[in-house]
Design a protein around this motif. Structure first.
Motif, PDB file in Angstrom:
ATOM      1  N   SER A 240       0.824  -1.205   0.000  1.00 29.71           N
ATOM      2  CA  SER A 240       0.000   0.000   0.000  1.00 29.71           C
ATOM      3  C   SER A 240       0.862   1.260   0.000  1.00 29.71           C
ATOM      4  CB  SER A 240      -0.914  -0.009   1.229  1.00 29.71           C
ATOM      5  OG  SER A 240      -1.888   0.991   1.145  1.00 29.71           O
TER       6      SER A 240
ATOM      7  N   ALA B  26       1.144   4.121  -3.027  1.00 33.27           N
ATOM      8  CA  ALA B  26       0.896   5.539  -2.736  1.00 33.27           C
ATOM      9  C   ALA B  26       2.129   6.382  -3.045  1.00 33.27           C
ATOM     10  CB  ALA B  26       0.498   5.711  -1.273  1.00 33.27           C
TER      11      ALA B  26
ATOM     12  N   LEU C 143      -1.817  11.141   4.306  1.00 34.86           N
ATOM     13  CA  LEU C 143      -3.008  11.713   3.690  1.00 34.86           C
ATOM     14  C   LEU C 143      -2.644  12.509   2.434  1.00 34.86           C
ATOM     15  CD1 LEU C 143      -6.005  12.290   3.750  1.00 34.86           C
ATOM     16  CD2 LEU C 143      -5.573  14.182   5.317  1.00 34.86           C
TER      17      LEU C 143
ATOM     18  N   ALA D 229      -1.875  10.017  -0.246  1.00 30.82           N
ATOM     19  CA  ALA D 229      -3.072   9.275  -0.634  1.00 30.82           C
ATOM     20  C   ALA D 229      -4.010  10.135  -1.467  1.00 30.82           C
ATOM     21  CB  ALA D 229      -3.797   8.764   0.615  1.00 30.82           C
TER      22      ALA D 229
ATOM     23  N   SER E 174      -4.909   9.258  -5.188  1.00 26.13           N
ATOM     24  CA  SER E 174      -6.293   8.808  -5.333  1.00 26.13           C
ATOM     25  C   SER E 174      -7.141   9.797  -6.122  1.00 26.13           C
ATOM     26  CB  SER E 174      -6.931   8.600  -3.957  1.00 26.13           C
ATOM     27  OG  SER E 174      -6.160   7.744  -3.161  1.00 26.13           O
TER      28      SER E 174
ATOM     29  N   SER F  43      -9.699   8.438   0.907  1.00 32.36           N
ATOM     30  CA  SER F  43      -8.371   8.468   1.531  1.00 32.36           C
ATOM     31  C   SER F  43      -8.431   9.119   2.908  1.00 32.36           C
ATOM     32  CB  SER F  43      -7.363   9.184   0.630  1.00 32.36           C
ATOM     33  OG  SER F  43      -7.823  10.473   0.273  1.00 32.36           O
TER      34      SER F  43
ATOM     35  N   ASN G 295      -1.412   2.901   5.567  1.00 33.02           N
ATOM     36  CA  ASN G 295      -1.561   3.723   4.365  1.00 33.02           C
ATOM     37  C   ASN G 295      -2.767   3.232   3.574  1.00 33.02           C
ATOM     38  OD1 ASN G 295      -1.078   4.639   1.476  1.00 33.02           O
ATOM     39  ND2 ASN G 295       0.539   5.724   2.568  1.00 33.02           N
ATOM     40  N   PRO G 296      -3.669   4.135   3.174  1.00 31.74           N
ATOM     41  CA  PRO G 296      -4.907   3.711   2.518  1.00 31.74           C
ATOM     42  C   PRO G 296      -4.769   3.469   1.017  1.00 31.74           C
ATOM     43  CG  PRO G 296      -4.917   6.077   2.759  1.00 31.74           C
ATOM     44  CD  PRO G 296      -3.629   5.594   3.392  1.00 31.74           C
ATOM     45  N   GLY G 297      -3.561   3.635   0.478  1.00 30.72           N
ATOM     46  CA  GLY G 297      -3.374   3.606  -0.968  1.00 30.72           C
ATOM     47  C   GLY G 297      -3.901   2.352  -1.660  1.00 30.72           C
TER      48      GLY G 297
ATOM     49  N   SER H 179      -7.837   3.217  -1.652  1.00 30.29           N
ATOM     50  CA  SER H 179      -8.332   4.494  -2.179  1.00 30.29           C
ATOM     51  C   SER H 179      -7.830   4.811  -3.587  1.00 30.29           C
ATOM     52  CB  SER H 179      -7.952   5.635  -1.224  1.00 30.29           C
ATOM     53  OG  SER H 179      -6.547   5.764  -1.107  1.00 30.29           O
TER      54      SER H 179
END
Length: 546
Positions: free
Chosen positions: A264, A268, A435, A438, A442, A473, A503-505, A508
């Motif tokens: 992730s 990102a 953030l 991301a 995203s 994200s 990490n939201p990658g 998102s």
């Protein structure tokens, strides 16, 4: 850019090393600040119109812009964080250096030149070329400002801690004053100098960073007789991990979650870099597509050399210092490079160590100032050009009014950043940097790529992609271990983390791309094929570009 500074920690060894030599450190800081202010005032006198303020009059050569791009890209968190990651995690930390270089290649080879040819001053120019102006410019401006402010916060808060502790300032008021000083300097650089002043500051900073890093790298290699095997062997021995220090899996790979987290983070990092607005606007400062390509080549060379040297800095710190010495100073390892400089110069209390520590600290401060100036310029330009001139004034604003709006936006963004930086001075800012990357990966990147390369892409697709990527994200970061549930979280005493990755990658970024496709396919808008054909020719050839 990799591991942000942990604001809850102190720099005891570095502060001790500074000790009686603080006047030297203050002098170096002051010299840099005064020199850059002189450059900014000089450049400001040559800023006469919007093209000068936003794009430096498009007068910079390929080499100059390549140097400035390098200065914008190599942030303090990158410089300090990568060396720290390698010092603590060996091979797994080394992956950061490779990741940043690969990310840079993707950004430049895929996006930089077509974006430069297609736009005028901002990312919003590219989106608005073939879509409805007001909604896409509003979305692009909002995304740019969000990314920039969160990135700004990490840099400014980091500057507050680094400088206040090295100068022996321990009071909360003193730390806030340092953050305010960085914010005021940032406002001055951008409002007076515009893109010309910011570019020259970034060029000076890039030279200082490269020279400082070369100096420490050569001294570390000298210490180990320029024998890389000896250096790596000592680092492995000193780490307490033995040969495992030089093999994959020390940080990532222990569990399925950590493997997914690494994937992730990698996604990102690589894709987020290609959507960072403060990097992309740099390519509007050159006069031709040929100059843009030259600046790409120069930047790749400079950045490649820098990230190779961070490998020596990281393993050198591991060879010179025990892990506990590094983590006692900063658990994330962000003080590894300054501590290595102190040690290689003779250790705490020595004049040589203090001089090297002062040099590295001044370079880190210079790096922070240059990056925050670039970020502020990107966000204020996007507000003035996309939101004020084209949404609020509906394209009727004069150049003078637009530049005035950009300057006021700079002051407002600076004040917000100072306030947030002061509040966040004792927090871990990992969530904020995650953030920023991301959101860039995203929201910004899908819309840029679809606008440039997908004929059917519509306004609704762009809006779904930007706002969907932004919302997903933000939500995933808020409910991740970065914000709560762990000792290193922003709020360690509470637990509302239901998303397991830091990490939201991984979620998102594909969602941002998918929403762009769904929004387009479900849209009733008919894409303007004629405009797309014009954009395609312009993006590939530079014909008709500003």
């Amino acid at each position: 850019m990799s591991q942000p500074l942990n604001l809850a920690t102190r720099f005891p060894l570095a502060a001790e090393g500074a000790g009686e030599h603080r006047p030297l450190i203050i002098t170096l800081f002051a010299i840099f600040v005064v020199a850059t202010l002189v450059i900014t005032v000089w450049a400001g006198r040559q800023t006469r119109n919007a093209a000068d303020f936003y794009a430096g009059g498009r007068q910079f050569t390929g080499f100059q812009n390549g140097l400035a791009v390098s200065g914008d890209y190599m942030s303090a968190a990158s410089f300090l964080g990568i060396a720290g990651a390698i010092a603590l995690f060996g091979y797994d930390g080394f992956l950061y250096s490779i990741g940043f270089l690969v990310a840079w290649l993707v950004a430049l080879l895929l996006v930089a030149e077509p974006l430069r040819n297609s736009g005028r001053y901002t990312m919003g120019d590219v989106l608005a070329y073939r879509m409805r102006q007001r909604p896409v410019r509003t979305a692009a401006g909002a995304s740019t400002i969000v990314v920039s402010i969160f990135y700004l916060l990490a840099q400014m808060a980091g500057a507050g801690v680094l400088v206040s502790l090295l100068l022996g300032i321990t009071s909360d008021g003193g730390k806030v004053a340092i953050v305010a000083l960085v914010g005021v300097l940032m406002i001055v650089y951008v409002t007076i100098g515009g893109m010309k002043g910011t570019t020259w500051v970034q060029m000076v900073k890039a030279v200082l960073l490269i020279v400082g890093t070369v100096l420490i790298t050569v001294l570390i290699l000298w210490k180990f007789h320029f024998n890389v095997s000896e250096l790596l062997g000592k680092a492995a021995e000193n780490s307490g991990k033995g040969s495992a220090f030089l093999e994959p899996g020390l940080k990532y790979g222990a569990t399925a979650t950590s493997k997914l987290d690494f994937l992730s983070l990698g996604i990102a990092l690589v894709l987020g870099t290609a959507g960072l607005p403060h990097i992309l606007i740099r390519f509007y400062t050159v006069p031709t597509a040929k100059a843009a390509r030259k600046s790409v080549n120069w930047a790749i060379g400079i950045i490649g050399v820098f990230y190779l040297m961070t490998i020596v800095l990281g393993f050198g710190a591991a060879a010179l210092l025990k892990p506990k010495e590094i983590t006692d100073s900063n658990p994330a390892g962000n003080t590894a490079a300054p501590l290595a400089a102190l040690e290689i110069g003779g250790g705490s209390g020595s004049t040589g160590g203090a001089i090297l520590l002062a040099v590295i600290s001044a370079v880190a401060f210079a790096t922070i100032l240059a990056v925050v100036a670039g970020l502020t310029l990107a966000s204020s330009s996007s507000f003035a050009h996309d939101i004020y001139a084209n949404v609020i004034r509906k394209g009727k604003a004069t150049d003078k009014e637009e530049v005035r709006a950009a300057r006021w936006a700079t002051v407002a963004i600076g004040i917000v950043s100072i306030g947030l930086g002061a509040l966040a001075r004792d927090l871990n800012v990992a969530g904020l940097v995650a953030l920023a990357f991301a959101v860039a990966a995203s929201a910004n990147l899908p819309t840029i790529l679809y606008s440039l390369f997908w004929k059917r892409f519509t306004t609704q697709g762009a809006l779904w992609s930007i706002y969907g990527g932004l919302a997903s994200s933000v939500l995933l970061v808020l409910f991740s271990p970065v914000v709560s549930s762990k000792p290193s979280s922003m709020f360690p005493d509470v637990d509302f983390a239901w998303f397991p990755l830091e990490n939201p990658g991984l979620i998102s970024i594909p969602l941002g791309f998918l929403l762009g496709i769904l929004g387009t396919l479900l849209s009733k808008d008919e894409p303007d094929k004629g405009k797309y054909a014009e954009l395609e020719v312009r993006s590939l050839t530079g014909t008709g570009a500003h």
